[in-house]
Design an enzyme around this catalytic site. Structure first.
Site, PDB file in Angstrom:
ATOM      1  N   ALA A  84     -11.141  13.076 -24.767  1.00 51.83           N
ATOM      2  CA  ALA A  84     -11.646  14.142 -25.623  1.00 51.83           C
ATOM      3  C   ALA A  84     -12.811  14.810 -24.909  1.00 51.83           C
ATOM      4  CB  ALA A  84     -12.102  13.554 -26.953  1.00 51.83           C
ATOM      5  N   GLY A  99      -8.859   9.720 -25.027  1.00 48.09           N
ATOM      6  CA  GLY A  99      -7.826  10.609 -25.561  1.00 48.09           C
ATOM      7  C   GLY A  99      -6.762  10.932 -24.526  1.00 48.09           C
ATOM      8  N   GLU A 124      -4.404   8.275 -24.720  1.00 49.39           N
ATOM      9  CA  GLU A 124      -3.724   8.385 -26.024  1.00 49.39           C
ATOM     10  C   GLU A 124      -2.616   9.443 -25.980  1.00 49.39           C
ATOM     11  OE1 GLU A 124      -7.573   8.672 -28.040  1.00 49.39           O
ATOM     12  OE2 GLU A 124      -6.944   7.037 -29.358  1.00 49.39           O
ATOM     13  N   GLU A 155     -13.949   4.343 -25.004  1.00 53.18           N
ATOM     14  CA  GLU A 155     -14.733   4.849 -26.144  1.00 53.18           C
ATOM     15  C   GLU A 155     -15.861   3.914 -26.546  1.00 53.18           C
ATOM     16  OE1 GLU A 155     -11.474   4.996 -25.831  1.00 53.18           O
ATOM     17  OE2 GLU A 155     -10.689   6.899 -26.620  1.00 53.18           O
TER      18      GLU A 155
HETATM   19  C1  3H9 Z   1     -12.331  10.075 -26.504  1.00 52.60           C
HETATM   20  O1  3H9 Z   1     -11.466  10.390 -25.747  1.00 52.60           O
HETATM   21  C2  3H9 Z   1     -12.137   9.882 -27.980  1.00 52.60           C
HETATM   22  C3  3H9 Z   1     -10.689   9.828 -28.388  1.00 52.60           C
HETATM   23  O2  3H9 Z   1     -10.266   8.482 -28.479  1.00 52.60           O
HETATM   24  C4  3H9 Z   1     -10.473  10.405 -29.751  1.00 52.60           C
HETATM   25  C5  3H9 Z   1     -10.755  11.839 -29.939  1.00 52.60           C
HETATM   26  C6  3H9 Z   1     -10.298  12.343 -31.280  1.00 52.60           C
HETATM   27  N1  3H9 Z   1     -15.780  15.336 -21.848  1.00 52.60           N
HETATM   28  O3  3H9 Z   1     -18.231  11.541 -14.264  1.00 52.60           O
HETATM   29  P1  3H9 Z   1     -18.178  12.728 -13.391  1.00 52.60           P
HETATM   30  C7  3H9 Z   1     -17.731  15.957 -17.149  1.00 52.60           C
HETATM   31  S1  3H9 Z   1     -13.924   9.855 -25.967  1.00 52.60           S
HETATM   32  C8  3H9 Z   1     -16.587  16.289 -21.378  1.00 52.60           C
HETATM   33  O4  3H9 Z   1     -19.401  13.078 -12.647  1.00 52.60           O
HETATM   34  P2  3H9 Z   1     -16.283  11.469 -11.626  1.00 52.60           P
HETATM   35  C9  3H9 Z   1     -19.045  15.351 -16.730  1.00 52.60           C
HETATM   36  O5  3H9 Z   1     -20.038  15.561 -17.704  1.00 52.60           O
HETATM   37  C10 3H9 Z   1     -13.853  10.183 -24.241  1.00 52.60           C
HETATM   38  N2  3H9 Z   1     -17.043  16.312 -20.113  1.00 52.60           N
HETATM   39  O6  3H9 Z   1     -16.925  12.703 -12.389  1.00 52.60           O
HETATM   40  C11 3H9 Z   1     -19.317  16.075 -15.451  1.00 52.60           C
HETATM   41  O7  3H9 Z   1     -19.818  17.353 -15.777  1.00 52.60           O
HETATM   42  P3  3H9 Z   1     -20.944  18.033 -14.881  1.00 52.60           P
HETATM   43  C12 3H9 Z   1     -13.358   9.022 -23.503  1.00 52.60           C
HETATM   44  C13 3H9 Z   1     -16.673  15.323 -19.303  1.00 52.60           C
HETATM   45  O8  3H9 Z   1     -15.277  12.056 -10.737  1.00 52.60           O
HETATM   46  C14 3H9 Z   1     -17.931  16.262 -14.856  1.00 52.60           C
HETATM   47  O9  3H9 Z   1     -17.029  16.134 -15.948  1.00 52.60           O
HETATM   48  N3  3H9 Z   1     -13.396   9.306 -22.086  1.00 52.60           N
HETATM   49  C15 3H9 Z   1     -15.850  14.289 -19.739  1.00 52.60           C
HETATM   50  O10 3H9 Z   1     -17.354  10.595 -11.090  1.00 52.60           O
HETATM   51  C16 3H9 Z   1     -17.574  15.252 -13.808  1.00 52.60           C
HETATM   52  O11 3H9 Z   1     -17.773  13.939 -14.328  1.00 52.60           O
HETATM   53  C17 3H9 Z   1     -14.409   8.938 -21.302  1.00 52.60           C
HETATM   54  O12 3H9 Z   1     -15.387   8.357 -21.753  1.00 52.60           O
HETATM   55  C18 3H9 Z   1     -15.386  14.316 -21.076  1.00 52.60           C
HETATM   56  N4  3H9 Z   1     -14.585  13.373 -21.569  1.00 52.60           N
HETATM   57  O13 3H9 Z   1     -15.578  10.611 -12.756  1.00 52.60           O
HETATM   58  C19 3H9 Z   1     -14.271   9.256 -19.847  1.00 52.60           C
HETATM   59  N5  3H9 Z   1     -15.653  13.431 -18.719  1.00 52.60           N
HETATM   60  O14 3H9 Z   1     -20.346  18.157 -13.515  1.00 52.60           O
HETATM   61  C20 3H9 Z   1     -15.507   9.898 -19.343  1.00 52.60           C
HETATM   62  C21 3H9 Z   1     -16.313  13.926 -17.682  1.00 52.60           C
HETATM   63  O15 3H9 Z   1     -21.192  19.309 -15.578  1.00 52.60           O
HETATM   64  N6  3H9 Z   1     -15.420  10.375 -17.978  1.00 52.60           N
HETATM   65  N7  3H9 Z   1     -16.945  15.074 -18.020  1.00 52.60           N
HETATM   66  O16 3H9 Z   1     -22.088  17.077 -14.934  1.00 52.60           O
HETATM   67  C22 3H9 Z   1     -15.431   9.555 -16.895  1.00 52.60           C
HETATM   68  O17 3H9 Z   1     -15.400   8.348 -16.996  1.00 52.60           O
HETATM   69  C23 3H9 Z   1     -15.517  10.205 -15.555  1.00 52.60           C
HETATM   70  O18 3H9 Z   1     -15.956  11.516 -15.755  1.00 52.60           O
HETATM   71  C24 3H9 Z   1     -14.214  10.252 -14.736  1.00 52.60           C
HETATM   72  C25 3H9 Z   1     -14.483  11.111 -13.463  1.00 52.60           C
HETATM   73  C26 3H9 Z   1     -13.842   8.831 -14.311  1.00 52.60           C
HETATM   74  C27 3H9 Z   1     -13.108  10.893 -15.501  1.00 52.60           C
END
Ligand code: 3H9
Length: 692
Positions: A62, A101, A104, A124
């Site tokens: 998400a 998500g 999901e 999450e």
């Molecule tokens: C969810 O999904 C809830 C659902 O179950 C239900 C919903 C109804 N959203 O980490 P990075 C941005 S909860 C918005 O440096 P990497 C991040 O801020 C979500 N932005 O890259 C950054 O922005 P900026 C569950 C996001 O290559 C840029 O992307 N998911 C999101 O080192 C790069 O990020 C998670 O918790 C997001 N979801 O790692 C996963 N994710 O450049 C969270 C990232 O402006 N994300 N951004 O600072 C991660 O774990 C890592 O970002 C990922 C990439 C491994 C994907």
């Protein structure tokens, strides 16, 4: 333009999400997915659908930035419902991180194909949440509740190979991901099959249920205050108790309640603040870090040894340098002993221990630093010592090597001035124990080259640290604020509180230990020595040191540690000493509530944080929060000191500081101009991050 593209490959529709940087499921993506599924179903020439994603990540989940804002339809559960109900089979093609998500979405598809590097997870829990789009219902049905619960509880992703074993994936291919997904989709269409996860139940066996319940019991026992662990247990248990639709509705209700919890809001702030630290003002992507293949660490004491271990743990050869053989041997023995403990605990194999030790080369004399691309000095914290080392290093280090000092307080430009290459000199302030603590303050003095700073930051990440770039100034960010807390704790003792009351207030707040337990652990003589060097006095702390009560190592400090006990006991002598000092200072002691103690400890820290921001020592309030969470055990679910202050209200804090300044006669406690201004405008520190 929609971030979701629709293309045809024979009779298969390929729906590609292209929403950089990580294909988060924002409103436009959700709308695009629903439209694409509808289009495929309306088109008689289409037999099946593949959902793919552009870029490195598959779908990172998400859009966390949308949380806390009014929801924009279609909601994710409705999108997944449309995918699962699609009359034509839908296959997920997963090349990178499918998280939250994002996973999901894949679970709602009728089959899943991935590259070996794909990572699948439901993280999450780390955001204070639980999966909110069917993850707690579909994953147990697909791989069993025990495995699903373990994944959701840790938040750690699994690699494709493991996921295939578990039945989470249908196929893993090392190339031609899209072609494979198309083939699988065509196969399902030809067979007239559309396996629907929510209808599967064969994995939800009695054995699985008891395995899950055993895990759940343990998780609840360890959960502490975390509200999302009980919610996760309840949601997963519903997979056994309720029909899918009802389980889904219950999950959604639990998810939405957590979304509004202040703890989850704090963790979202931490998520973005942790990523913002990568954006160092003035250092864009055009600045390339210098290559680092070898390192040297000067000083084989506790700190230097810990830093050398950081390099070895990251696979970087490092020379550990001392002035003589005996301290070098001691240092190497200490390192070996720490690795031995890891082997005993089972967190390190004997082979890995040997490999790491082999990467650390002991040497006597600075000449051994000649080959290093980076030298980290961790010698005695005294300017004369540091300047002499840097002067000698200047003569031996190779051109372009980064020369870093691990100083905690000293002026980095003065150290740099001992060399003829100030452009290569900066601070790399590790926290003790260096091989464990995540924080790294990268101190950027004026005159240092941008690519030197970029190198220290990139290296910090390689070492598994959280590198925060800070300006040069006494104590940088973390210790400068800590000093305010230490002073506040001493003031509280004189005013009427006792050490255990002060410590308890912070432990109840969420810190692992309070200032006095921490001082006893670190050794009270350290602060004493530093106060004497700076001509500072602290009546209680000085008296305790004059009595020789240095803390755990002497069996007593603020507390008593009989027979080497780790948990201190209240000490009547110390409490009498404190009362005597209050009397000598003419103070009528009074009782303090926990709230008062907290305010008196934390408000001066926030005030110092405001000064740090004014002076540009920290780039953003969130940087300060990250320093405190990763270096000083500030509880992440409280978001860090500056986030906490915004929650209390800067007006409240400014008023409390005025009162403290008046009571103590210490003008330094008056609200800093920035704090005063924001309070007057009714704003928080967060407004600075958004340009307010
Ligand atoms: C969810 O999904 C809830 C659902 O179950 C239900 C919903 C109804 N959203 O980490 P990075 C941005 S909860 C918005 O440096 P990497 C991040 O801020 C979500 N932005 O890259 C950054 O922005 P900026 C569950 C996001 O290559 C840029 O992307 N998911 C999101 O080192 C790069 O990020 C998670 O918790 C997001 N979801 O790692 C996963 N994710 O450049 C969270 C990232 O402006 N994300 N951004 O600072 C991660 O774990 C890592 O970002 C990922 C990439 C491994 C994907």
């Amino acid at each position: 333009m929609s971030p979701v593209a629709f293309s045809r490959h024979a009779a298969v529709a390929v729906v590609t999400i292209d929403n950089p940087p990580v294909n988060a499921l924002g409103a436009a993506v959700r709308a695009g997915l629903v439209a694409a599924i509808a289009q495929a179903n309306a088109d008689a020439a289409i037999e099946a659908v593949v959902i793919a994603a552009a870029g490195k990540a598959s779908i990172a989940g998400a859009d966390i930035g949308e949380f806390g804002k009014p929801p924009v339809p279609p909601l994710l559960p409705d999108v997944l419902d449309a995918i699962e109900r699609s009359a034509k089979p839908v296959v997920a093609a997963i090349q990178g991180a499918a998280l939250g998500g994002g996973l999901e979405v894949a679970l709602a598809c009728h089959a899943r194909v991935a590259l070996p590097a794909a990572q699948l997870g439901l993280p999450e829990i780390r955001l204070g949440l639980i999966p909110g789009a069917g993850g707690t219902q579909r994953l147990p049905r697909l791989i069993g509740a025990a495995k699903a619960f373990a994944m959701m509880l840790s938040g750690d992703p699994v690699l494709a190979g493991r996921a295939l074993e578990w039945g989470l994936l249908d196929e893993v291919v090392s190339s031609d991901l899209l072609a494979t997904a198309i083939r699988v989709a065509q196969g399902l269409a030809a067979e007239g099959r559309r396996p629907v996860t929510s209808a599967a139940a064969e994995r939800l066996t009695e054995a699985d249920r008891s395995a899950f319940e055993a895990q759940a019991k343990e998780a609840l026992r360890q959960a502490g205050e975390a509200p999302n662990v009980p919610a996760l247990v309840e949601a997963v248990r519903n997979a056994f108790l309720l029909p899918f639709e009802q389980g889904l509705a219950a999950e959604r209700a639990l998810f939405l309640a957590l979304l509004d919890d202040p703890r989850a809001k704090a963790l979202r702030h931490v998520f973005f603040a942790e990523r913002a630290i990568a954006r160092v003002p003035g250092i864009g992507p055009a600045v390339t870090p210098r290559p680092v293949a070898r390192a040297a660490v000067i000083g084989a004491g506790t700190m230097g040894g810990g830093i050398a271990m950081c390099f070895a743990n990251a696979g970087i050869p490092v020379t550990l340098i001392e002035t003589a053989q005996a301290p070098l041997d001691n240092g190497m023995n200490r390192i070996a002993a720490i690795y031995d403990i890891s082997v005993q605990r089972g967190s390190l194999t004997p082979e890995a221990r040997a490999a790491r030790l082999a990467l650390i080369k002991p040497a006597v004399g600075l000449a051994a630093a000649a080959q290093a691309d980076i030298v980290v000095e961790a010698a005695f914290e005294e300017m004369g010592v540091k300047r002499q080392i840097f002067g000698e290093l200047d003569a031996v280090a190779k051109p372009g090597a980064i020369l870093a000092s691990n100083t905690s307080y000293l002026d980095v430009p003065t150290i740099a001035a001992a060399t003829k290459r100030p452009q290569d000199v900066l601070g790399m302030h590790f926290f003790s124990p260096a091989n464990v603590m995540k924080l790294l303050e990268v101190v950027r003095p004026k005159g240092v080259a941008d690519d030197a700073v970029a190198t220290a930051v990139a290296l910090g990440r390689r070492l598994g640290k959280v590198p925060v770039v800070v300006g040069n100034g006494f104590g940088f960010v973390g210790n400068r604020m800590l000093e305010q807390r230490t002073r506040a704790a001493e003031r509280l003792l004189v005013a009427g509180a006792l050490p255990y009351e002060v410590d308890r207030a912070l432990v109840d707040f969420g810190f692992r230990m309070g200032p006095f337990a921490m001082a006893d652990l670190a050794g009270n003589d350290i602060g004493w020595r530093s106060r004497k060097a700076r001509g500072l006095k602290a009546a209680v702390a000085d008296a305790i040191c004059e009595a020789g009560w240095f803390g755990q190592k002497t069996g007593r400090g603020y507390y008593l540690y009989p027979q080497g006990a780790r948990a201190g006991q209240r000490c009547p002598e110390v409490e009498a000493l404190i009362q005597r000092i209050s009397a000598e200072q003419g103070v009528t002691r009074r009782a303090f509530t926990q709230e008062e103690i907290l305010a008196r400890l934390l408000d001066p820290m926030v005030n110092e944080g405001a000064r740090i921001l004014e002076e540009g020592i920290a780039a953003r309030p969130g940087d300060i929060d990250i320093v405190w969470i990763n270096g000083y055990n500030w509880p992440a679910w409280r978001g860090g000191p500056m986030f906490w202050a915004d929650g209390v209200g800067l007006g409240v804090i400014a008023k409390r500081l005025e009162a403290q300044a008046a009571e103590s006669g210490d003008a330094a406690l008056k609200p800093a101009p920035l704090l005063r201004r924001l309070a007057a405008e009714g704003k928080g520190f967060a407004s600075l991050a958004s340009g307010g």
